[in-house]
Design an enzyme around this catalytic site. Structure first.
Site, short mmCIF file in Angstrom:
data_model
loop_
_atom_site.label_atom_id
_atom_site.label_comp_id
_atom_site.label_asym_id
_atom_site.label_seq_id
_atom_site.Cartn_x
_atom_site.Cartn_y
_atom_site.Cartn_z
CG ASP A 142 -2.13 -0.75 1.06
OD1 ASP A 142 -2.62 -0.73 -0.09
OD2 ASP A 142 -2.60 -1.31 2.09
C1 BGC Z 1 0.02 -0.17 5.74
C2 BGC Z 1 0.15 1.06 6.32
C3 BGC Z 1 -0.17 2.33 5.64
C4 BGC Z 1 -1.74 2.14 5.43
C5 BGC Z 1 -2.19 3.44 4.61
C6 BGC Z 1 -1.37 -0.06 5.23
O1 BGC Z 1 -1.60 -1.27 4.52
O2 BGC Z 1 0.61 -1.01 6.19
O3 BGC Z 1 1.61 1.40 6.43
O4 BGC Z 1 -0.20 3.63 6.49
O5 BGC Z 1 -1.65 1.29 4.34
O6 BGC Z 1 -1.77 3.59 3.25
O1 IFM Z 2 -1.28 -5.34 1.45
C1 IFM Z 2 -1.41 -4.50 2.55
C2 IFM Z 2 -2.61 -5.01 3.21
O2 IFM Z 2 -3.92 -4.87 2.37
C3 IFM Z 2 -3.09 -4.20 4.56
N1 IFM Z 2 -1.89 -4.08 5.37
C4 IFM Z 2 -0.44 -3.82 4.83
C5 IFM Z 2 -0.27 -4.51 3.56
C6 IFM Z 2 1.26 -4.08 2.87
O3 IFM Z 2 1.05 -2.61 2.69
#
Ligand code: BGC
Ligand code: IFM
Length: 811
Positions: free
Chosen positions: A483
């Site tokens: 993400d």
């Molecule tokens: C990630 C976070 C991030 C969030 C929002 C998540 O999946 O683990 O580190 O802050 O997404 O973008």
């Molecule tokens: O793949 C994502 C997931 O959807 C939400 N937690 C963090 C992961 C890596 O960014």
């Protein structure tokens, strides 16, 4: 250091001090009503949706950290204490918390009074039962005052924590006998209310927080409790709570019990009101009458335990390694159920307000859940597919109550569509139920636009194929699995995050990870086409897969490992030409799992690079070197300090990809070594470092660049659960559902002599004994089924029998 121990015979983790390194929690509930409960009785409850239908209030990030829950105060003369230590923090003479499967038992004793609180959500009713037993273990008669306490949330938890100008005037309650009704919102015809009741006659009650606690006191010293007397308060607005005052007069050796029920009640559309403005109490009465006696409660708890024993029996193992057995047989599968139910909505780190059901998250959660309750997996797949758009792109998240896509987050995460193929293919391999592909699902929740699920998958595949960048690799969009890898962000302004400023999608930035997903799940899609006799489509997709494989080998290969991506200026990310972030874990795992580079040494080379450059004592970090400064062209990934989260943290979710990849290359020793490193049950002895629960995976462990190397964060709601279960059950122990039957293809440490797996597959119970007399890591030389030698290692579905004895010889 340990803070408890596993009790394998009862499938419980026993916590022996309330002062755990973080709250160590459990989940109650299997279907619609859920509660979070910590080892000191903190937490909250909700019905279906942690944001929209929250029954009890919880304040995150509090001081003390875990403050607020179902609290039972025992007033014994001038001493006031709680069986779970919080919130009074009165030192106990004895304490334990047993977290079991869907229930928690917290016991405390003080001055020869023992109190045991059993909390659980029955399998079939929308309520949490709190069964409190109090015993006098001393030699003189005792007279105790007992006060219960919950604080109601005004249903929408986001609004509840922000819209005070309104909410301080909306609260309404009613008390009848020993039942407290929380009926805020009822007059808006939303047709639901909560009850908090006890099965005994009460001395008094409170429903106003200010009256019970007092404006200048806290949960640790409520005025009513200190006074030994309820105020019989009725809340008008402000903060409605539920509290009962009860007495226990106990002779030496005597015990008494109380059954508290916190329930969610809803009326059928045509029976909303008994009379205008008056709630219809019939649903509450029906619910409460089921939990009036100790026997009723014991039966309901028995039913819950039985339910779990049944579920977990679908995959059990005996390996001789008690830690591995308890992980596979109990805790990993339990966490798979929790992630299936919660997706990423409610944990002690997810507030229940944010993510709801993640499209990619829930699809991946299904990989570890589908064997447990296939029918619920089926339903979930159809729900998820119904949030897809017509062009194959998808909402990134949806709300569990409404099942509608979350428009605030929107779409643009270009890996999402392919995860639908992954989950559906896994479901069909498990069940053989191709009929799911004919089920009609909406686009964007619009039923007038429903098409068969197969068409949804087709559009997922087409979306990737029609969104390619300059190297023939898939466009990354806003991000892929990672993400935080936001390659289409060019600028940021004070006060505006990169996510809202500048284009978040573009035609140039590309993802090698999505390319690998396309190769892996494209092949799985082609197999579905084969089975449906769509031979033209199958060969067309295989051609596209081949081209994608070539694009990865050409433009996605860095010399010693797979490149991660190309940025919006077409510069490589995750390459030796970069100063930082030279190598990322994700494409190494996914490319090898997809079979890319198996025949030309690239796969071997990539995994060697992972071991040399990314591996640490606590697991494999996501990338190296960590980004030391912020890069707007990379996005959020570089916003984390080095070693945390996606910036070189040990992201537990993608460690099992490396496990799976290692087994594909036949490296059983290495696969198990990687598997162990992030596995919580093997980390129990270092709980003071790891800090999160030893019975649940956490999302992230601080990496080698972090000052807190080895510290876990964000336990419970992570795709790690499903992927580690996939890695251990299918890739290491090697019991793999395929479209054509159960394939046996273990890849284990060469020290392992053998092991046994009992696996239910398509209604047949397989008793599988794997023997490894020559101490190899991989390779099956024979498989016999019911004494008959088979050809190959795929057991075709057994018909006409409910059991099969399988003996597998490795060599
Ligand atoms: C990630 C976070 C991030 C969030 C929002 C998540 O999946 O683990 O580190 O802050 O997404 O973008
Ligand atoms: O793949 C994502 C997931 O959807 C939400 N937690 C963090 C992961 C890596 O960014």
């Amino acid at each position: 250091m340990q803070f408890g121990h596993f009790d394998d015979s009862s499938k419980e983790y026993v916590i022996t001090t309330p002062r755990t390194p973080l709250p160590w929690i459990n989940y109650l509930g299997t279907q619609d009503f859920f509660s979070l409960i910590s080892n000191t009785a903190g937490g909250y409850s909700f019905y279906k949706d942690a944001k929209l239908l929250r029954l009890t209030r919880y304040r995150y990030n509090n001081c003390p950290l875990d403050n607020g829950g179902r609290y039972y105060y025992i007033k014994d003369g001038n001493t006031v204490w709680n069986p779970g230590w919080q919130p009074t923090q009165t030192e106990l003479d004895a304490y334990s918390c047993r977290h079991g499967l869907g229930y928690t038992v917290i016991s405390g004793s003080k001055n020869k009074i023992e109190a045991e609180l059993t909390a659980f959500v029955p399998v079939h009713d929308p309520c949490e039962i709190n069964y409190l037993v109090i015993r006098n273990t001393g030699s003189s008669p005792r007279h105790l005052d007992i006060f219960s306490f919950v604080e109601f949330c005004l249903w929408n938890a986001a609004d509840d924590s922000s819209n005070f100008q309104r909410n301080f005037s909306t609260g309404e309650v009613e008390v009848e006998g020993s039942t407290i009704y929380h009926k805020t919102e009822y007059r808006e015809r939303r047709n639901h209310y909560a009850v908090y009741s006890v099965n005994k006659k009460i001395e008094g009650f409170d429903t106003s927080r200010d009256a019970f606690i007092g404006l200048y006191n806290g949960f640790s010293n409520p005025e009513a409790v200190l006074a030994g007397e309820s105020r019989n308060s009725i809340a008008h607005g402000w903060a409605p709570v539920g509290s009962h005052h009860l007495k226990a007069d106990l002779n030496p050796g005597e015990a008494t019990s109380f059954i508290f029920v916190l329930g969610y009640c809803e009326n059928p559309e045509d029976q909303k009101f008994e009379a205008p403005g008056i709630i219809n109490k019939a649903p509450a009465r029906r619910l409460l009458e089921k939990y009036q006696t100790d026997l009723q409660v014991k039966n309901a708890l028995f039913e819950l335990k039985h339910y779990w024993t049944g579920l977990l029996s679908s995959y059990t193992v005996e390996t001789g390694d008690e830690k591995l057995d308890r992980l596979v047989n109990v805790w990993n599968q339990y966490q798979c159920m929790v992630t299936f139910n919660m997706s990423r909505s409610a944990s002690y780190f997810e507030s229940g307000l944010g993510r709801g059901m993640g499209f990619r998250d829930s699809c991946q959660d299904l990989l570890g859940f589908v064997h447990l309750i296939p029918s619920r997996a089926r339903e979930r797949i159809l729900d998820i597919a119904s949030t897809q758009f017509e062009d194959g792109s998808t909402y990134h998240q949806y709300q569990p109550l409404t099942k509608k896509g979350n428009a605030d987050i929107g779409s643009g995460f270009n890996d999402d569509p392919l995860w639908l193929v992954a989950s559906t293919a896994a479901y069909i391999r498990e069940t053989g139920d191709f009929s799911i592909l004919d089920e009609k699902c909406a686009f964007n929740s619009d039923p007038s636009k429903a098409v068969p699920l197969m068409e949804h998958l087709r559009r997922s595949i087409r979306f990737t194929r029609t969104h390619l960048g300059p190297h023939g690799l898939p466009q990354i969009g806003r991000a892929d699995w990672n993400d935080c890898l936001n390659l289409n962000c060019f600028s940021t302004q004070p006060g505006e995050s990169f996510q809202t400023f500048g284009p978040s999608e573009g035609p140039v930035a590309e993802s090698v990870f999505i390319a690998a997903m396309f190769v892996k799940y494209g092949k799985e899609y082609a197999e579905l086409c084969d089975a449906l006799h769509l031979s033209e489509e199958a060969s067309d997709i295989r051609k596209a897969v081949k081209e994608m494989n070539e694009a990865v080998q050409t433009s996605g290969w860095d010399g010693k490992w797979f490149v991660r991506a190309y940025d919006a200026y077409s510069r490589p990310v995750g390459s030796h030409v970069n100063d930082e972030g030279q190598i990322y874990i994700e494409p190494q795992g996914m490319c090898v799992m997809a079979g890319i580079g198996l025949d030309n040494g690239k796969a071997e080379e990539a995994l060697k690079s992972v071991e040399e450059r990314l591996d640490t004592h606590f697991g494999i970090v996501l990338l190296t070197p960590a980004y030391t400064s912020y890069h707007v062209e990379l996005g959020e990934i570089s916003s984390y300090p080095p070693g945390y989260k996606e910036n070189a943290g040990i992201f537990c979710h993608n460690n099992p990809w490396i496990v799976c990849a290692e087994t594909i290359l036949g490296h059983g020793n290495r696969a198990f070594q990687v598997f162990r490193k992030t596995c919580p049950v093997y980390l129990e002895e270092i709980s003071e470092i790891h800090r999160t629960e030893p019975y649940a995976y956490c999302q992230m462990v601080a990496g080698k660049d972090a000052p807190t190397f080895g510290e876990g964060k964000n336990s419970w709601l992570t795709g790690t659960a499903a992927w580690t279960f996939t890695a251990i059950s299918q890739y290491i122990l090697g019991i793999q559902p395929t479209l054509h039957g159960l394939k046996i293809d273990p890849c284990i440490p060469d020290t392992v002599e053998g092991y046994t797996v009992n696996r239910t597959f398509r209604n047949v119970r397989y008793h599988i004994r794997v023997e490894n007399p020559s101490h190899v890591q991989k390779g099956v030389i024979s498989v016999t089924v019911n004494g008959k030698l088979m050809e190959g290692n795929i057991i075709p579905p057994v018909t006409g029998k409910s059991e099969a004895d399988v003996v597998v010889q490795m060599g």
